[in-house]
Design an enzyme around this catalytic site. Structure first.
Site, PDB file in Angstrom:
ATOM      1  N   ASN A 364       0.804  -1.227   0.000  1.00 30.38           N
ATOM      2  CA  ASN A 364       0.000   0.000   0.000  1.00 30.38           C
ATOM      3  C   ASN A 364       0.840   1.282   0.000  1.00 30.38           C
ATOM      4  O   ASN A 364       0.438   2.285  -0.587  1.00 30.38           O
ATOM      5  CB  ASN A 364      -0.992  -0.009   1.169  1.00 30.38           C
ATOM      6  CG  ASN A 364      -0.307  -0.104   2.511  1.00 30.38           C
ATOM      7  OD1 ASN A 364       0.822  -0.583   2.600  1.00 30.38           O
ATOM      8  ND2 ASN A 364      -0.974   0.347   3.540  1.00 30.38           N
ATOM      9  N   GLU A 461       4.548  -4.949  11.752  1.00 33.28           N
ATOM     10  CA  GLU A 461       3.534  -3.896  11.540  1.00 33.28           C
ATOM     11  C   GLU A 461       2.386  -4.558  10.800  1.00 33.28           C
ATOM     12  O   GLU A 461       2.477  -4.800   9.599  1.00 33.28           O
ATOM     13  CB  GLU A 461       4.114  -2.757  10.687  1.00 33.28           C
ATOM     14  CG  GLU A 461       5.185  -1.934  11.362  1.00 33.28           C
ATOM     15  CD  GLU A 461       4.648  -1.074  12.488  1.00 33.28           C
ATOM     16  OE1 GLU A 461       3.413  -0.982  12.643  1.00 33.28           O
ATOM     17  OE2 GLU A 461       5.474  -0.525  13.223  1.00 33.28           O
ATOM     18  N   CYS A 495      -3.448   0.542   6.851  1.00 39.24           N
ATOM     19  CA  CYS A 495      -3.579  -0.389   7.976  1.00 39.24           C
ATOM     20  C   CYS A 495      -4.255   0.250   9.185  1.00 39.24           C
ATOM     21  O   CYS A 495      -5.036  -0.386   9.876  1.00 39.24           O
ATOM     22  CB  CYS A 495      -2.197  -0.882   8.367  1.00 39.24           C
ATOM     23  SG  CYS A 495      -1.045   0.483   8.588  1.00 39.24           S
ATOM     24  N   GLU A 673       7.884   1.439  14.664  1.00 39.17           N
ATOM     25  CA  GLU A 673       8.668   2.119  13.634  1.00 39.17           C
ATOM     26  C   GLU A 673       8.652   3.600  13.954  1.00 39.17           C
ATOM     27  O   GLU A 673       7.851   4.072  14.753  1.00 39.17           O
ATOM     28  CB  GLU A 673       8.080   1.847  12.247  1.00 39.17           C
ATOM     29  CG  GLU A 673       8.211   0.390  11.884  1.00 39.17           C
ATOM     30  CD  GLU A 673       8.092   0.100  10.396  1.00 39.17           C
ATOM     31  OE1 GLU A 673       7.114   0.571   9.787  1.00 39.17           O
ATOM     32  OE2 GLU A 673       8.975  -0.591   9.859  1.00 39.17           O
TER      33      GLU A 673
HETATM   34  P1  NAD Z   1       0.734  -9.688   3.058  1.00 40.45           P
HETATM   35  O1  NAD Z   1       0.813 -10.145   4.461  1.00 40.45           O
HETATM   36  O2  NAD Z   1       0.016 -10.527   2.091  1.00 40.45           O
HETATM   37  O3  NAD Z   1       2.203  -9.495   2.443  1.00 40.45           O
HETATM   38  C1  NAD Z   1       3.128  -8.631   3.042  1.00 40.45           C
HETATM   39  C2  NAD Z   1       4.521  -9.002   2.572  1.00 40.45           C
HETATM   40  O4  NAD Z   1       4.883 -10.244   3.139  1.00 40.45           O
HETATM   41  C3  NAD Z   1       4.652  -9.190   1.066  1.00 40.45           C
HETATM   42  O5  NAD Z   1       5.887  -8.652   0.649  1.00 40.45           O
HETATM   43  C4  NAD Z   1       4.626 -10.691   0.910  1.00 40.45           C
HETATM   44  O6  NAD Z   1       5.296 -11.137  -0.234  1.00 40.45           O
HETATM   45  C5  NAD Z   1       5.337 -11.151   2.146  1.00 40.45           C
HETATM   46  N1  NAD Z   1       5.004 -12.488   2.623  1.00 40.45           N
HETATM   47  C6  NAD Z   1       3.840 -13.147   2.480  1.00 40.45           C
HETATM   48  N2  NAD Z   1       3.930 -14.333   3.123  1.00 40.45           N
HETATM   49  C7  NAD Z   1       5.140 -14.409   3.683  1.00 40.45           C
HETATM   50  C8  NAD Z   1       5.810 -15.387   4.478  1.00 40.45           C
HETATM   51  N3  NAD Z   1       5.234 -16.534   4.820  1.00 40.45           N
HETATM   52  N4  NAD Z   1       7.065 -15.113   4.883  1.00 40.45           N
HETATM   53  C9  NAD Z   1       7.670 -13.966   4.567  1.00 40.45           C
HETATM   54  N5  NAD Z   1       7.090 -13.019   3.790  1.00 40.45           N
HETATM   55  C10 NAD Z   1       5.840 -13.254   3.367  1.00 40.45           C
HETATM   56  O7  NAD Z   1       0.161  -8.219   3.132  1.00 40.45           O
HETATM   57  P2  NAD Z   1      -0.241  -7.276   1.937  1.00 40.45           P
HETATM   58  O8  NAD Z   1      -1.463  -7.822   1.306  1.00 40.45           O
HETATM   59  O9  NAD Z   1       0.938  -6.989   1.091  1.00 40.45           O
HETATM   60  O10 NAD Z   1      -0.582  -5.929   2.714  1.00 40.45           O
HETATM   61  C11 NAD Z   1      -1.790  -5.718   3.340  1.00 40.45           C
HETATM   62  C12 NAD Z   1      -1.677  -5.994   4.819  1.00 40.45           C
HETATM   63  O11 NAD Z   1      -0.617  -5.246   5.363  1.00 40.45           O
HETATM   64  C13 NAD Z   1      -2.907  -5.550   5.570  1.00 40.45           C
HETATM   65  O12 NAD Z   1      -3.254  -6.501   6.527  1.00 40.45           O
HETATM   66  C14 NAD Z   1      -2.457  -4.270   6.240  1.00 40.45           C
HETATM   67  O13 NAD Z   1      -3.163  -3.952   7.409  1.00 40.45           O
HETATM   68  C15 NAD Z   1      -1.041  -4.555   6.512  1.00 40.45           C
HETATM   69  N6  NAD Z   1      -0.296  -3.314   6.666  1.00 40.45           N
HETATM   70  C16 NAD Z   1       0.138  -2.956   7.906  1.00 40.45           C
HETATM   71  C17 NAD Z   1       0.820  -1.772   8.090  1.00 40.45           C
HETATM   72  C18 NAD Z   1       1.299  -1.333   9.434  1.00 40.45           C
HETATM   73  O14 NAD Z   1       2.151  -0.465   9.490  1.00 40.45           O
HETATM   74  N7  NAD Z   1       0.818  -1.900  10.519  1.00 40.45           N
HETATM   75  C19 NAD Z   1       1.057  -0.938   6.988  1.00 40.45           C
HETATM   76  C20 NAD Z   1       0.608  -1.335   5.745  1.00 40.45           C
HETATM   77  C21 NAD Z   1      -0.065  -2.534   5.584  1.00 40.45           C
END
Ligand code: NAD
Length: 699
Positions: A364, A461, A495, A673
């Site tokens: 995002n 996060e 998020c 962070e």
């Molecule tokens: P996601 O969990 O699908 O993927 C996040 C990242 O993790 C990607 O780069 C993905 O390739 C990697 N990944 C996936 N499975 C993994 C594994 N088993 N081991 C290591 N890496 C792995 O999330 P998304 O769809 O990219 O993003 C949306 C999510 O992120 C939402 O839940 C949102 O709330 C969260 N988010 C949180 C914050 C925060 O600061 N708290 C900020 C932005 C997004």
């Protein structure tokens, strides 16, 4: 029967008489001004009776209107002639300015006639009408001159500004003296002004080829200061607003991971040996380069994510640059402590880097996340291997280039492209001492489990379903603004969004009416259009998930206030556009109130009591963020202290300055962070005991 020649001769005589009377009128106006100009004086000057003037023109106002029209026609004729021999836009502007500010225009007689007319325009409709036509012609001439060099939306404002400048200079010079109307200088100034508008436009609208050139056909990982070919599977990154392929991307495998670790190990030693001041200088230089390249980077981010260019230009890149600047400034201040241990010893601690760290990003805020993770890691003397989301890999690769340009030693920031498997490799690799993930709760659990195998530090996060509580003493306009920001900025793909909006029963009706009106005015459109407020979601798959939740909300019995559908008007049909959606009458057990949707869907519910709303707000597995609106600051602090959330706002929402810690509690994450706190997550403490006397040994 009257012969045709006689009629023509009569008309010609009438025309020349009219012209004569008009010239006499202008002469009297020049001598006596408007108040001294009477029909009797004009008739006297023309040697005719006032009755004859009345015969030709009617009353005095009509005669003045005709005289002004004559003057304007003359002026327009001169301008048209001058424009005929002006081949370029600059020459055409010079011709128009020349006609308006020619020294003849300031002669006392001419000047006083124009002044008389301008002064009378607001009182005499006939004169007002002529002056309106005159202004329109001036704007039209200026607009035509500017059309080849400015965009359609710039032309009128720029032409109006030039028109106002000309009028102002003319008026001052006519009243004060000709010196101020240095036509040559005015033409030059206007030329500079238009040049700056053209430059602004070019900077604003990077040409498509320039943007495309910045995207390689095949994106490779970045290892040891250069692109690194991979034998892994290729995937594509798409523009979600059009469905078009932006680039092919090579997935990094164990082979590239080994190369990245080897290079990071080398680079980190060089980097950690540099002083904090030197490291800080390089980070701050990278921040400057990010800002210099912000337009291109914002375009890449918009193409990759579908978010409006207005947002990526205003927030994403600058927020990343802020992180580099902030941690660049702190790099020289990362110190341990000294302990006084009596006369025979003292102790001290050293804050040392962890070594090689890994960052794994969500889609995002791709560049911002890469900066928020790498800036504190690097400031502390670590190397970082960063894996952007497979959906949005473009800008992290550009960040690697920018770091190199800023002077970062090769290997200190490597980028591995790829999806979940590549992320797993990073989370499990024993040589990597820490992993910081931004992603969903499920991924957070997996990463933590992988990291446990080699006892890595983790920062997580994760997702949220945050409450936004609006008390009945809140400023409703501000509360609605915050609810909009908390749900629809970045298409709701944030998020920390306050997606559960608790509105006090007493103001519910008022709040909903204002909310509906403002949501329905939001502009959904192509992400690259600067006027667009709601762009595309990140992918068609994600759009289906969001639309699924909208259908669920309807089935669960929530009231759809507005939105609730995909947007497919014209070219938007090819993209993943969803209308900003608001559900009201939501209950806490509905899935749209419990699960993270991560799209433009707001769920509104009501409350009546403080204890009740605090309990309901906390009734979730998440704890990322919370916001409250109230004019009663005592209540504000009291309620915030009872909310289970890592990041809170009173009377605002989703503001994340780099100076404040950001992160969640409960299932929303671990660690923080931003702020000085992040430095603790990227350093380890070494305690040193220093003896000053003899060793006291019993043996
Ligand atoms: P996601 O969990 O699908 O993927 C996040 C990242 O993790 C990607 O780069 C993905 O390739 C990697 N990944 C996936 N499975 C993994 C594994 N088993 N081991 C290591 N890496 C792995 O999330 P998304 O769809 O990219 O993003 C949306 C999510 O992120 C939402 O839940 C949102 O709330 C969260 N988010 C949180 C914050 C925060 O600061 N708290 C900020 C932005 C997004």
């Amino acid at each position: 029967m009257i012969a045709e020649e006689t009629i023509v001769a009569t008309e010609q005589r009438d025309d020349s008489r009219r012209t004569h009377f008009i010239n006499m009128t202008l002469a009297v106006l020049a001598d006596c001004g408007n108040s001294g100009t009477t029909l009797a004086r004009i008739a006297n000057r023309a040697n005719v009776s006032p009755a004859l003037l009345v015969h030709y023109f009617g009353d005095k106002d009509s005669l003045l209107g005709a005289a002004f029209q004559h003057l304007v026609n003359q002026f327009q004729h001169d301008t048209t002639q001058a424009l005929k021999s002006a081949p370029t836009w600059r020459a055409r502007i010079a011709a128009i300015v020349g006609c308006c500010l020619d020294s003849s225009q300031f002669r006392k007689d001419v000047g006083s006639v124009w002044l008389a007319f301008w002064g009378q325009a607001i009182h005499v409709p006939a004169i007002m009408e002529v002056q309106r036509i005159y202004q329109e012609q001036l704007l039209s001439n200026l607009s035509n001159a500017l059309r080849p060099v400015l965009s359609e939306d710039q032309i009128l404002p720029v032409a109006t500004t030039i028109g106002a400048l000309i009028d102002g200079i003319w008026l001052r010079a006519a009243l004060q003296g000709v010196d101020e109307a240095d036509t040559q200088a005015v033409v030059e100034q206007i030329g500079n002004f238009v040049d700056s508008c053209i430059a602004g436009r070019q900077a604003q609208k990077l040409s498509l080829p320039a943007i495309q050139q910045a995207i390689p056909d095949t994106c490779k990982s970045w290892i040891d200061g250069r692109p690194f070919a991979s034998t892994g599977a290729r995937f594509t990154t798409l523009n979600p607003a059009t469905g078009e392929i932006l680039a092919h991307v090579e997935s990094a495998t164990a082979h590239e991971l080994d190369a990245a670790i080897e290079s990071a190990g080398r680079g980190q030693k060089i980097w950690a040996a540099m002083s904090g001041t030197e490291r800080g200088r390089i980070l701050r230089r990278a921040a400057d380069l990010l800002r210099e390249n912000s337009r291109l980077l914002a375009h890449l981010e918009t193409l990759d994510t579908g978010k409006p260019i207005a947002e990526t230009q205003a927030v994403d890149i600058h927020s990343g640059a802020d992180a580099l600047e902030y941690y660049g400034s702190l790099a020289a201040t990362i110190n341990g402590e000294a302990m006084d241990l009596g006369s025979d010893a003292f102790g001290y601690t050293r804050r040392e880097p962890l070594g090689i760290t890994a960052g794994i990003g969500a889609w995002n805020y791709p560049l911002q996340i890469a900066c928020w993770k790498s800036a504190p890691a690097l400031a502390c003397g670590n190397a970082m291997i960063f894996k952007p989301s497979e959906l949005t890999p473009l800008t992290a690769l550009r960040l690697a280039e920018i770091y190199r340009q800023a002077g970062l030693p090769d290997g200190v920031f490597n980028v591995l492209a790829g999806g979940r498997e590549t992320g797993e490799l990073l989370a499990t690799a024993p040589a990597i001492r820490k992993v910081s993930l931004t992603g969903s709760v499920g991924t957070g659990r997996q990463v933590m489990a992988s990291a446990a195998q080699s006892l890595k530090y983790v920062t997580l996060e994760l997702g949220g379903k945050s409450p936004l509580i609006i008390f009945d003493d809140a400023d409703i306009g501000n509360a609605v603004s915050a609810a909009l920001l908390a749900n629809f900025y970045s298409g709701g793909e944030i998020c920390s969004n306050g997606t559960r909006v608790f509105v006090h029963q007493n103001i519910h009706e008022q709040f909903i009416a204002a909310l509906k009106a403002r949501v329905e005015k939001m502009r959904i459109g192509q992400p690259l259009d600067p006027k667009t407020q709601v762009g595309s979601l990140v992918s068609h798959d994600h759009m289906e998930k969001v639309l699924g939740y909208i259908e669920l909300g309807k089935r669960e019995g929530a009231t759809l206030l507005t939105g609730g559908h995909r947007v497919t008007d014209g070219a938007l049909a090819a993209g993943a556009f969803v209308a900003p959606t608001v559900f009201t009458n939501c209950t806490d057990d509905m899935r749209i109130m419990r699960e993270e949707i991560f799209g433009p869907v707001m769920s509104v519910t009501t409350f009546t009591d403080e204890d009740e709303v605090v309990a309901r707000a906390n009734n979730t597995e998440f704890g990322l963020a919370a916001g409250i609106f109230t004019q009663n600051l005592a209540r504000g602090h009291r309620v915030i202290s009872r909310l289970e959330a890592g990041t809170c706002w009173i009377n605002n929402y989703n503001i994340t300055p780099i100076e404040m810690p950001f992160g969640g509690v409960k299932q929303s994450g671990l660690g923080r962070e931003n702020s000085r706190l992040a430095l603790e997550h990227y350093t380890q403490v070494k305690s040193v005991y220093v003896a000053l006397g003899n060793v006291d040994s019993p043996y």
